[in-house]
Motif scaffolding. Sequence first.
Motif, PDB file in Angstrom:
ATOM      1  N   TYR A 163       0.727  -1.782   0.475  1.00 35.69           N
ATOM      2  CA  TYR A 163      -0.330  -0.107   0.205  1.00 35.69           C
ATOM      3  C   TYR A 163       0.542   1.334   0.161  1.00 35.69           C
ATOM      4  O   TYR A 163       0.599   2.072  -0.842  1.00 35.69           O
ATOM      5  CB  TYR A 163      -0.772  -0.047   0.623  1.00 35.69           C
ATOM      6  N   GLU A 164       2.146   1.169   0.828  1.00 33.62           N
ATOM      7  CA  GLU A 164       3.008   1.933   0.798  1.00 33.62           C
ATOM      8  C   GLU A 164       3.979   3.032  -0.569  1.00 33.62           C
ATOM      9  O   GLU A 164       3.900   3.357  -1.262  1.00 33.62           O
ATOM     10  CB  GLU A 164       3.862   2.160   1.572  1.00 33.62           C
ATOM     11  N   GLY A 165       3.836   1.033  -1.605  1.00 33.00           N
ATOM     12  CA  GLY A 165       4.545   1.247  -2.583  1.00 33.00           C
ATOM     13  C   GLY A 165       3.144   2.360  -3.556  1.00 33.00           C
ATOM     14  O   GLY A 165       3.663   3.313  -4.043  1.00 33.00           O
ATOM     15  N   VAL A 166       1.753   1.901  -3.248  1.00 31.26           N
ATOM     16  CA  VAL A 166       0.838   2.535  -4.831  1.00 31.26           C
ATOM     17  C   VAL A 166       0.984   4.149  -3.721  1.00 31.26           C
ATOM     18  O   VAL A 166       0.601   5.069  -5.095  1.00 31.26           O
ATOM     19  CB  VAL A 166      -0.602   1.915  -4.364  1.00 31.26           C
ATOM     20  N   LEU A 167       0.486   4.678  -2.725  1.00 24.65           N
ATOM     21  CA  LEU A 167       1.108   5.904  -2.570  1.00 24.65           C
ATOM     22  C   LEU A 167       2.036   6.813  -2.924  1.00 24.65           C
ATOM     23  O   LEU A 167       2.138   7.828  -3.797  1.00 24.65           O
ATOM     24  CB  LEU A 167       1.050   6.023  -0.797  1.00 24.65           C
ATOM     25  N   ALA A 168       3.461   6.000  -3.146  1.00 25.57           N
ATOM     26  CA  ALA A 168       4.374   6.606  -3.155  1.00 25.57           C
ATOM     27  C   ALA A 168       4.555   6.600  -5.008  1.00 25.57           C
ATOM     28  O   ALA A 168       5.160   7.880  -5.265  1.00 25.57           O
ATOM     29  CB  ALA A 168       6.121   5.790  -2.530  1.00 25.57           C
TER      30      ALA A 168
END
Length: 644
Positions: A163-168
């Motif tokens: 999820y943090e990868g998608v936000l980044a």
Amino acid sequence: MNRTRWIAPISLSAAALLLVAGAGAALAAGSGSIDHVENSHGSEQVLFSISGLPGPAKPDLSSIAVTIDGATVDATATSASDGGGLGRVAVLALDVSNSMRGKSFDEAKRAALAFVDQAPPDVEIGLVTFAGTVDTLQKPTTDRAALSSEINGLQLSGTTRLYEGVLAALAAAGADGQRQLLVLSDGADTTGVALSKVTAAVKRSGTRVDVVALSQKPDSLTSLSDIASSSKGTLVSANDPKALTGLFADEAQTLASQILVTFPVTPEQAGSGVDLRVGISAQGTTYEDAAFVSLGDAKVGPAPDPPATTPLPVSRPGFTISNQLLLVGIGAVGVGLLLLVGSALGVFRTKEPLTLEQRLSNRGGRGSASVTKAAPSVTVKESAVGLAQKALDSGGFEAKLALKLDAAGSSLKPAEWILMHVGIAFGAAVVGFMLSGGSIGLAMLLLLVGAVLPWIYLGFKQGRRVKAFNAQLGETLQLMAGGLSAGLSLTQAVDTIMREGTEPIAGEFRRALVEARLGVNIEEALDGVANRMSSKDFGWVVMAIRIQRTVGGNLSELLLTVSVTLRERDYLRRQVRSLSAEGRLSAWILCALPPLFMVYLAVTRGTYLYPMFHTTLGVFLLGVSAVLMSVGAFWMSKVVKVEV
């Protein structure tokens, strides 16, 4: 006026999935899709893509048909790769967790390289990886060599911060033009980030997110499907890693086949929501799609020329300073400050022989009145020192500073020290102001550093000299006792120490002997040494000498007894210091670890510290931490400090 909007397609035919042999699923054939709509200077620009076009077939651009609410409008079509002012951005978000180890990881890199090679040259491509950390390895760029180098250098690590990868990746894609995310993952998110936060961010951004799920479990597919559907993107499930290259290549070909459709917006249509339908023919088949969109501004004519009496504004190029010139300027200012301070302190002046009055004045100590002689002219140093002297005359600070300078072995007068101190602080502030490009905060910080560091240095020199004086005291008393036993007087014994001793005790005894020769009682001169060096041990020695002078006795034996006592106390002091070394080292480590780790984070991961300095709660916790650190440092210093 440019305005970017994302549309919700009416038809879901573009998102239909077909099973692909050995690969899972892929996009449906023979369909068109309105991917992006943007208004530019009164013209609406539409990116239209065709999937399932057989072989090298090309669509007939002259057959473009556009209707708004059923009414046909004049439109033109060109290949999106030919330009047209509409930017296209694609960001690859790749899973590099340990679960991808082996064949999956190799195929994922091969697929990413295929996407980079086959994507149109005008498409800016970025690269984000996620595992134990989330790293934006490459911001969107058209430099294919740099992208390929980053992909070839990928390494695996633990955890899956999906999820943090998608936000980044959303942040890396920006907010202009058509934006697309291509996410590859073989596992579920292992952090505590809520899925709703991710889907809400995807909806707000207007970025299309296509997800490729490799060998995923059904529950993991559900969360990935939610991310894709929140952006009207697609979810493709692949059970065989070898199919990844084909899937990524298809995505690149979709970008290469995009068509840029342009039509004007009338004033009546501007800002209204309309049903937009786009169709184009290829190989006898019509590919079309419809969507409900909000049109932008209407195209207006050129602005009228200003009246002849109104002067047109003239833009003059501003003066800019290169980095090299700025560094040269900073260096010149630094050299100038050093020359100014050196000139003020008389470093570059030749020394003139002192008169008898000046020598007697210098021998009398800093506190005695100076014998001055009128000079024909006043130098820069004399003017600056005189100004500093006036500032010191207002209180008793001069005597304390003079005593501190004497104990540190400095030849500077209090006024000279203050002048140099002010120059260092001011110079540090100027250098900080220039290095930061005009930041008042950094200038004030370096001003504070320049004001504190000289005092720390002076205290360090004083402490080291006093410690050396106390360490030599036992041997000095033994040498004095030997001289007294040989028939020397106390003054002659002091002269022996001055000639045969080492610094700093030889220098202090030299000064005491000069004062005695000028008429000061020898006990008072030695007592002045004890006061300057803040030595309680030598103060007891002077007290013993005074008692012996009053009541009589063998001074040699007395000094030997005091010498033995001081040696024992010094031995005990060193032993206590050795035993408490572990505690003192622990105290230093515990006090230095938090600020040093904060500096490390600021250099390597500055975003981690952002909430601490830019939120109310963070600043409050930072203040509480500083208070607790101060209390802990004070408490540990009291625990490890043993008075002997």
